[in-house]
Structure formats: C-alpha cells, structure tokens
Design a protein around this motif. Structure first.
Motif, PDB file in Angstrom:
ATOM      1  N   ASP A  63      44.683  34.360  30.262  1.00  9.42           N
ATOM      2  CA  ASP A  63      45.169  35.711  30.014  1.00  9.42           C
ATOM      3  C   ASP A  63      45.561  36.307  31.367  1.00  9.42           C
ATOM      4  N   ASP A  64      46.846  36.268  31.658  1.00 10.62           N
ATOM      5  CA  ASP A  64      47.328  36.730  32.950  1.00 10.62           C
ATOM      6  C   ASP A  64      47.125  38.222  33.163  1.00 10.62           C
ATOM      7  N   ASN A  65      46.886  38.960  32.096  1.00 11.58           N
ATOM      8  CA  ASN A  65      46.678  40.407  32.202  1.00 11.58           C
ATOM      9  C   ASN A  65      45.203  40.786  32.325  1.00 11.58           C
ATOM     10  N   ASP A  66      44.342  39.796  32.267  1.00 10.92           N
ATOM     11  CA  ASP A  66      42.909  40.047  32.317  1.00 10.92           C
ATOM     12  C   ASP A  66      42.439  40.199  33.767  1.00 10.92           C
ATOM     13  N   TYR A  67      41.339  40.919  33.958  1.00  8.39           N
ATOM     14  CA  TYR A  67      40.870  41.195  35.318  1.00  8.39           C
ATOM     15  C   TYR A  67      40.339  39.951  36.019  1.00  8.39           C
ATOM     16  N   VAL A  68      39.965  38.916  35.284  1.00  8.48           N
ATOM     17  CA  VAL A  68      39.625  37.632  35.906  1.00  8.48           C
ATOM     18  C   VAL A  68      40.476  36.498  35.317  1.00  8.48           C
ATOM     19  N   LYS A  69      41.573  36.863  34.688  1.00 12.68           N
ATOM     20  CA  LYS A  69      42.595  35.924  34.217  1.00 12.68           C
ATOM     21  C   LYS A  69      42.096  34.932  33.168  1.00 12.68           C
ATOM     22  N   THR A  70      41.060  35.290  32.447  1.00 13.29           N
ATOM     23  CA  THR A  70      40.553  34.382  31.419  1.00 13.29           C
ATOM     24  C   THR A  70      40.152  35.173  30.182  1.00 13.29           C
ATOM     25  N   ILE A  71      39.609  34.491  29.164  1.00  4.71           N
ATOM     26  CA  ILE A  71      39.350  35.103  27.863  1.00  4.71           C
ATOM     27  C   ILE A  71      37.849  35.230  27.626  1.00  4.71           C
ATOM     28  N   TRP A  72      37.470  36.304  26.975  1.00  8.13           N
ATOM     29  CA  TRP A  72      36.084  36.652  26.650  1.00  8.13           C
ATOM     30  C   TRP A  72      35.304  35.429  26.201  1.00  8.13           C
ATOM     31  N   ALA A  73      34.107  35.247  26.774  1.00  2.00           N
ATOM     32  CA  ALA A  73      33.290  34.074  26.440  1.00  2.00           C
ATOM     33  C   ALA A  73      31.825  34.354  26.742  1.00  2.00           C
TER      34      ALA A  73
END
Length: 360
Positions: free
Chosen positions: A158-168
C-alpha cells in the motif's frame, strides 16, 4: 501484547482492546515446589498464550509493561509446563514510531542460532487501524537476553500507507518441506475503521524478517460457525505439525464474545502451501460450553517426556462482552487419520493430571 513480587510471581501485562490483548498474571504458587499430582485451570490470568519447549525448559512470551512506562515484551522460563516461571523484559517499544503502542500477541521462535519474536504493534489513534506485524532478533542464543528490532514486516503493498504495507496482526511462522512460511491475520486493504473483517494470509519467507512472495489468502470467515456476530474474524493462526502433516489452528468469531472458538486448516499432502485450494477447512474444533466461554488463540507443545500433546489457550471469565480472560492448559489426542482431537475445554477447578514427565 515484569514485576517479581516476594514469594510469588505476578506478571502484569497490557490491556489492548479490539482483539482483546489483556493482562496476564500467574497464579500465586511457587514454581520451585509443586507437590500435587494434579493441577487445575486457570494457570494464570491473561490472553493469547504462547509456549515453546527448548532444551528441557518451557518459554512463554507475553505483552508486558516495558521500561519508562512504555509497552514491552517479556519472556518466562520454567522447567514446568504448568508453572510460568521467572520473567524478564526483553524489549520495550520506542517512544515514537510505527510500533510505539498496542503490542499484541508476541510469539517466540527459534530459527537457526537466534530467537525471533513476532508481534503486532501500532501508532497513534486508539482505533487500532495502524496495527502492523514486526519482528525482534535475539542478540545471543539466550531467549531471555536482549533483542534488536528488525522492523515492520511487509504484509502487502500500500504505497499510501505510513509504512507502505497492509494491516496485520498475530503473525506466526512454520517450516514446510524445508521452507519457512509466515501466516497472519490481516485486512484485504487498509481502512479507516477497525470494524473490518479479518482473513488469514500466508507468504514465503526469505529470512526471518523478510517476506519473499506475494501474500495469499487461505481463509475467510465464510462458514456458519465463523459468522453471526458483530464482526466476523479469522485470527490467531498457529502451526501444528505431526508425522508429516501440517495444520493451522486459528481463532474465529470475536475475541470479546463467548462465541470465540478454534477452527482448523489442513494442508493437503504434497500440495503447495501458497495455493488457497491446498488448505481444507474444518470447524469448530474447540469451542466453549455452558461453563467455559470464549475459547481461543491457542499454542501447542508436548509434555516434558514428549509422550503427550498439550494445548495452551485462553478463555473468557464471564459471558459479558470484554477481555477479562484466563490462561488454561489441557492435553489432547490424535485420531486414526492423524488429525488433532481437542475434546471439550474443562471447567475451572477441574483436577487435571500433570504432564507426563513433569518432575515433582
């Protein structure tokens, strides 16, 4: 997601709502002088129990209070499966960063000559929309020694995420056919609300802190025993392996309800773990009764002499919604097809024979 008091251990852990990460407190009994041939549940207070046996000792791993009031992770060591043992804080969260808060469900794994702790952490607002998976690496071969933070694990793009990854959250790891894999609970995409359904994903590992393949969704809450509550969830996956067979035992429904329960995924023989069709779902394989509520988030080990298998799990202390929970332990068996048979959770106070080989 320790303070050692004179005469007994009290292990205090953080309470993080949503998935119900709550304090864990050991019973006020000495680990040095167990004299009875039986024990009773609960063996402690808390949630998301993790246990691993290594060189004659049982190590457990918990979210705890860290240094200077921050969140932390502690590891206990004991020769007894039924007694948690002495605890040491091995890591405290940073004052700021992606993992500054909400340290949930840490797991301790031995890979190569190092120990690794997989955990979930978050940042900012209390709605828990920023939870991500991270990993710590031990400085030495001592599981109770110091650890260094290897950073956030990329569990999607997720390029728009604050750490570029997805909730986990709830990441675990396991070895299948000489290759290491990570399995976790995650969202299909990042969202602005934590009222989002959770699924189980798998990916291959390049090393203990790096995902080496695209994530593959292997389970969604799509069965009638996984649905029907305020928010359908699949979480808390754990590998269980025996005689060449691989299972993933996971938690379904909502952790704050009495309907929390365990489901099972079985890897078809010779199948590719990275293909959704390789996994067969079955459940519930362990659930509450009229006396035991909200059974979930289990881990597994064997007795000191390796003759018995044991499940380490948590239950709710009442039918009310919330995260007041306790840690329990009981043996389980295997059927003639090589699948685990967990039976029914035993009510608190029921005498249970101590694990085979546990010394007095």
């Amino acid at each position: 997601m320790r303070r050692i008091l004179a005469g007994f251990l009290v292990i205090a852990f953080l309470d993080a709502c949503f998935t119900g990460r709550s304090p864990v407190v050991e019973k006020k009994t000495s680990v040095d002088q167990p004299t009875e041939q039986t024990f009773t549940n609960p063996i402690g207070k808390g949630a998301d129990p993790w246990v691993i046996k290594y060189k004659g000792y049982y190590y457990t791993c918990y979210s705890s209070s860290g240094e200077k009031g921050r969140s932390g992770i502690s590891v206990t060591k004991s020769p007894y499966l039924t007694k948690l043992g002495n605890a040491k804080i091995v890591w405290s969260s940073p004052e700021s960063g992606w993992n500054e808060k909400n340290i949930w469900a840490p797991e301790l794994h031995h890979i190569g000559k190092k120990w690794y702790i997989y955990y979930a952490g978050g940042k900012g607002a209390p709605s828990f929309i920023n939870q991500r998976a991270g990993v710590l690496e031990s400085v030495s071969e001592d599981p109770q020694g110091a650890y260094v933070d290897k950073g956030v694990i990329k569990t999607g793009t997720d390029d728009n995420d604050y750490v570029k990854t997805i909730w986990a959250i709830d990441m675990t790891v396991g070895k299948i056919n000489k290759k290491w894999y990570a399995v976790w609970s995650g969202w299909e995409k990042n969202n602005t609300t934590d009222k989002t359904s959770q699924h189980l994903y798998i990916a291959k590992l390049l090393n203990p802190w790096t995902i080496d393949s695209e994530r593959v969704k292997i389970s969604s809450p799509d069965q009638n025993w996984e649905t029907g509550g305020p928010l359908d969830l699949n979480e808390g996956p754990e590998f269980l392996q025996r005689n060449g067979k691989t299972f993933i035992i996971y938690s379904a429904r909502e952790s704050w309800t009495k309907e929390y329960r365990l489901g099972q995924l079985k890897l078809k023989g010779g199948s590719d773990p990275l293909k959704p069709e390789s996994w067969e779902k079955k459940g519930p394989v362990f659930e509450g009764t009229d006396k035991v509520f909200g059974v979930g988030h289990a881990s597994f080990t064997t007795s000191p002499d390796d003759k018995e298998w044991w499940i380490f799990y948590h239950t709710k202390n009442s039918t009310d919604h919330g995260w007041d929970r306790s840690i329990c332990l009981q043996p389980f068996s295997w059927d003639n097809k090589g699948e685990p048979v967990f039976g029914r959770p035993l009510p608190a106070g029921t005498p249970i024979k101590k694990p085979s080989g546990e010394r007095p």
